[in-house]
Design a protein around this motif. Sequence first.
Motif, mmCIF file in Angstrom:
data_model
loop_
_atom_site.group_PDB
_atom_site.id
_atom_site.type_symbol
_atom_site.label_atom_id
_atom_site.label_comp_id
_atom_site.label_asym_id
_atom_site.label_seq_id
_atom_site.Cartn_x
_atom_site.Cartn_y
_atom_site.Cartn_z
ATOM 1 N N LYS A 130 14.958 33.952 30.507
ATOM 2 C CA LYS A 130 14.069 34.912 31.141
ATOM 3 C C LYS A 130 12.795 35.104 30.341
ATOM 4 O O LYS A 130 11.678 35.099 30.884
ATOM 5 N N GLU A 131 12.929 35.287 29.011
ATOM 6 C CA GLU A 131 11.774 35.566 28.160
ATOM 7 C C GLU A 131 10.902 34.328 27.968
ATOM 8 O O GLU A 131 9.694 34.416 27.837
ATOM 9 N N MET A 171 14.700 35.662 17.364
ATOM 10 C CA MET A 171 15.069 34.286 17.029
ATOM 11 C C MET A 171 15.317 33.441 18.274
ATOM 12 O O MET A 171 14.992 32.248 18.313
ATOM 13 N N LEU A 172 15.878 34.047 19.305
ATOM 14 C CA LEU A 172 16.136 33.319 20.557
ATOM 15 C C LEU A 172 14.846 32.793 21.174
ATOM 16 O O LEU A 172 14.822 31.712 21.773
ATOM 17 N N ILE A 173 13.755 33.563 21.017
ATOM 18 C CA ILE A 173 12.465 33.162 21.575
ATOM 19 C C ILE A 173 11.712 32.239 20.626
ATOM 20 O O ILE A 173 11.158 31.213 21.025
ATOM 21 N N ASP A 174 11.686 32.591 19.330
ATOM 22 C CA ASP A 174 10.897 31.839 18.355
ATOM 23 C C ASP A 174 11.483 30.472 18.042
ATOM 24 O O ASP A 174 10.759 29.552 17.661
ATOM 25 N N PHE A 175 12.808 30.329 18.183
ATOM 26 C CA PHE A 175 13.463 29.057 17.848
ATOM 27 C C PHE A 175 14.297 28.564 19.031
ATOM 28 O O PHE A 175 15.529 28.646 19.017
ATOM 29 N N PRO A 176 13.622 28.062 20.073
ATOM 30 C CA PRO A 176 14.329 27.656 21.299
ATOM 31 C C PRO A 176 15.322 26.514 21.097
ATOM 32 O O PRO A 176 16.217 26.323 21.923
ATOM 33 N N SER A 232 23.265 38.025 28.854
ATOM 34 C CA SER A 232 23.822 37.161 27.818
ATOM 35 C C SER A 232 22.664 36.626 26.980
ATOM 36 O O SER A 232 21.507 36.607 27.443
ATOM 37 N N PRO A 233 22.907 36.175 25.744
ATOM 38 C CA PRO A 233 21.830 35.593 24.940
ATOM 39 C C PRO A 233 21.127 34.436 25.655
ATOM 40 O O PRO A 233 19.901 34.306 25.600
#
Length: 230
Positions: free
Chosen positions: A226-227, A184-189, A219-220
């Motif tokens: 980073k990703e 979710m952190l990557i798909d929903f910036p 950390s999240p």
Amino acid sequence: MNILLVDDEELELEQLEYLIHRMFPNWKFFKARDASQATQIVKQQDIFLAFLDIQLPGKSGLELATELTRSYSMDIIMVTAFQNFEYAKASIRLGVVDYITKPIIEEELATVLSRYDRMARYSEQIVNALNIIHKDYCEKLSLNYLASKIHINSAYLSRKFHEEVGMGFSEYLNEYRLKEAQKMLIDFPDLSISTISERCGFNSQHYFSQTFRKMTGQSPRDYRLKETFH
């Protein structure tokens, strides 16, 4: 477990089902020829694992994978006749578990599916428990609730879960929630850390950040940065 196979060529579907069935005879198969059929199946069945051909008519397998990973919790393996690094890279970015090329070689397929050897040996009760966790991980799940849903004693479920899965219910639930949070952190910036924490079933952002750092070493917020720019 319910397995979805998506390919526009009937022979490819039959061969893939035949090869997987030899390894996992208890799995139940659903087949689709395009993204539209696949979406209808996913709406009606709890799919655990999907094999998606990249070259589908209309919506591509990569587009379908994007939609499925955003709306459902399932493992996805991409399949293609093209040994293209860009396809592989795109698949990895989507968070799919693996990527195989046609013609499918049984030994390679066995290697890819070896991660599910243990899952195939789970009892029906544990498979049902895992399906509920994968579907309702964002809710306030408890062992007692889970036991009541599958109609067994909670102490018995706790012992059986640990014996078969190799970890306790709470530990498994936390790990699953954290993996969903990573996606979710990557798909929903645009979603805040607090919102993602809440949507993944954590009681507080502080606890979420603490457990996330323990699992990833970051950390999240740092993980997302980073990703995103990797």
